[in-house]
Design an enzyme around this catalytic site. Sequence first.
Site, mmCIF file in Angstrom:
data_model
loop_
_atom_site.group_PDB
_atom_site.id
_atom_site.type_symbol
_atom_site.label_atom_id
_atom_site.label_comp_id
_atom_site.label_asym_id
_atom_site.label_seq_id
_atom_site.Cartn_x
_atom_site.Cartn_y
_atom_site.Cartn_z
ATOM 1 N N LYS A 63 0.798 -1.228 0.000
ATOM 2 C CA LYS A 63 0.000 0.000 0.000
ATOM 3 C C LYS A 63 0.833 1.282 0.000
ATOM 4 O O LYS A 63 0.375 2.333 -0.450
ATOM 5 C CB LYS A 63 -0.940 0.005 1.204
ATOM 6 N N ASP A 108 -8.560 -0.505 6.701
ATOM 7 C CA ASP A 108 -8.661 -1.758 7.452
ATOM 8 C C ASP A 108 -7.298 -2.145 8.010
ATOM 9 O O ASP A 108 -7.165 -3.195 8.636
ATOM 10 C CB ASP A 108 -9.180 -2.872 6.542
#
Length: 367
Positions: A63, A108
């Site tokens: 990410k 998340d």
Amino acid sequence: MNSARRRDDAVVRPPSAPLAFHRRLPGYAPTPLVDAPRLADELGLGALAVKDESERLGLPAFKILGASWATYRLLVSRLGHEPQWHDLDGLRTALAPLGELTLVAATDGNHGRAVAHVARLLGFRSHIFVPAGTAPARIEGIEEEGAGVTVVDGTYEDAVAASAALASDTVLVVSDTSWAGYTDVPRTVIEGYDTIFAETDEQLDAPPEIVVVPMGVGALATATVAHYGSSASVAVVEPLNAACGLRSAEAGKPVTVPGPHTSIMAGLNCGEVSIVAWPRLYAGVDVFIAIDDSAAERGMRDLAGIGIVSGETGAASLAGLRALVDAGPVDPRGKRALVICTEGATDPSAYERIVGHAPWRRGDHRQ
């Protein structure tokens, strides 16, 4: 099988701007591409390569690629010109006229930690919103980057709404999903993931014929379609109770899958597809695959067997490939397959429970 799949003509890809940017960040190195001949034989494939994103630029997931590129492009737009810099100190100096800023995101786990990491590198503050039920280890990872963390009593989508509400001149929202009026940053997040595939092109002897990636809100999947959609079959994987991509493909338009979303594949517990991602996904994904948690657990063990430490979300790609072999409308047998393992063991206690031993760092152990 996605009946709306449209295959574009092959394109000549220009040099990757995100890759050039990432190469200037501290700790950059291409992540490994692991050949998996035993698994390929078991699955009846011609070849299987696993891109191991369990460690990337100091974090346990891919990410950071999207978060860093999107943040950089956002800051450049506020600065009004492309700064000259060669290292992190030079970039901080170039961005100093922007003053004190706070980066905000919903997550998340992995995206929020990446945004917090980027903020720390650049000398900014950060605040991250997470949905109820987020594993303590993932929250601690975010806090270790110096971020404030708020646990929202609701789903990932509720956390997104809470983060979006803070936007101001000094609070910049860096989201990997999109909504009406907020599309530029998510689009650059998608661009940032091209570094994975630019590296992979240099590492592979021959291009893949099948590529399998996790779904989530669709950012990585969209980057996959952009890079390989003209030359390979693309499959995306999501949990059974958070299959927003599959349900949207069935409906022919984005639909919401109500929560709670409780899969152990925490990074894929998303009830809505990004509106920026959806048109490209609907036109470019061959197969949307929904799997249960036991399939992800098996994928973690399979990856451990070839020396890759993967979290539950990271193993979804391999689990999806196995589902494709067992019952998929696209027959991968005899073909060259590429799967992206998107994260390491972001919840070490869960990893030990599922795999049977504590996680190790890359290069420290091989079974």
